[in-house]
Design a protein around this motif. Structure first.
Motif, PDB file in Angstrom:
ATOM      1  N   ILE A 107     -16.096 -52.879 109.144  1.00  0.00           N
ATOM      2  CA  ILE A 107     -15.059 -52.533 109.983  1.00  0.00           C
ATOM      3  C   ILE A 107     -14.058 -51.748 109.324  1.00  0.00           C
ATOM      4  N   ARG A 108     -13.573 -52.227 108.085  1.00  0.00           N
ATOM      5  CA  ARG A 108     -12.544 -51.564 107.394  1.00  0.00           C
ATOM      6  C   ARG A 108     -12.719 -50.087 107.379  1.00  0.00           C
ATOM      7  N   ALA A 109     -14.159 -49.902 106.844  1.00  0.00           N
ATOM      8  CA  ALA A 109     -14.752 -48.344 106.499  1.00  0.00           C
ATOM      9  C   ALA A 109     -14.713 -47.471 107.697  1.00  0.00           C
ATOM     10  N   ARG A 110     -15.053 -48.448 108.919  1.00  0.00           N
ATOM     11  CA  ARG A 110     -15.148 -47.403 110.082  1.00  0.00           C
ATOM     12  C   ARG A 110     -13.690 -47.127 110.481  1.00  0.00           C
ATOM     13  N   ARG A 111     -12.694 -47.943 110.329  1.00  0.00           N
ATOM     14  CA  ARG A 111     -11.336 -47.550 110.635  1.00  0.00           C
ATOM     15  C   ARG A 111     -10.856 -46.607 109.835  1.00  0.00           C
ATOM     16  N   ALA A 112     -10.965 -46.725 108.644  1.00  0.00           N
ATOM     17  CA  ALA A 112     -10.802 -45.440 107.692  1.00  0.00           C
ATOM     18  C   ALA A 112     -11.213 -44.394 108.063  1.00  0.00           C
ATOM     19  N   ALA A 113     -12.540 -44.157 108.410  1.00  0.00           N
ATOM     20  CA  ALA A 113     -13.146 -43.119 108.771  1.00  0.00           C
ATOM     21  C   ALA A 113     -12.415 -42.305 109.908  1.00  0.00           C
ATOM     22  N   ARG A 114     -12.330 -43.147 111.033  1.00  0.00           N
ATOM     23  CA  ARG A 114     -11.584 -42.801 112.259  1.00  0.00           C
ATOM     24  C   ARG A 114     -10.454 -42.119 111.758  1.00  0.00           C
ATOM     25  N   ARG A 115      -9.531 -42.793 111.048  1.00  0.00           N
ATOM     26  CA  ARG A 115      -8.208 -42.249 110.856  1.00  0.00           C
ATOM     27  C   ARG A 115      -8.210 -40.965 110.143  1.00  0.00           C
ATOM     28  N   SER A 116      -9.249 -40.953 109.259  1.00  0.00           N
ATOM     29  CA  SER A 116      -9.413 -39.680 108.431  1.00  0.00           C
ATOM     30  C   SER A 116      -9.986 -38.588 109.457  1.00  0.00           C
ATOM     31  N   ALA A 117     -10.674 -38.939 110.432  1.00  0.00           N
ATOM     32  CA  ALA A 117     -11.293 -37.737 111.132  1.00  0.00           C
ATOM     33  C   ALA A 117     -10.384 -37.586 112.244  1.00  0.00           C
TER      34      ALA A 117
END
Length: 61
Positions: A28-38
């Motif tokens: 979940i944390r990795a998905r959130r970080a990917a969304r923030r960077s995208a």
């Protein structure tokens, strides 16, 4: 002896559950970080409308 084996089984089961929970939280944390960077990367966005609240078509009478 039997109670000791049950305790070991339950302990192993709880460790597996904790590992699964930790892995899920990490995903979940990795998905959130990917969304923030995208979110800042506009190259990947294809069809972003300038006014997201405005409807695409006019209302019918």
């Amino acid at each position: 002896m039997f109670a000791n084996e049950l305790q070991q089984i339950r302990s192993a089961e709880m460790i597996r559950e904790a590992d699964n929970y930790r892995l899920a939280r990490e995903a979940i944390r990795a998905r959130r970080a990917a969304r923030r960077s995208a979110k800042d990367d506009t190259e990947g966005q294809v069809n972003r409308r300038p006014h997201p609240r405005r409807h695409r078509f006019a209302r019918a009478a």
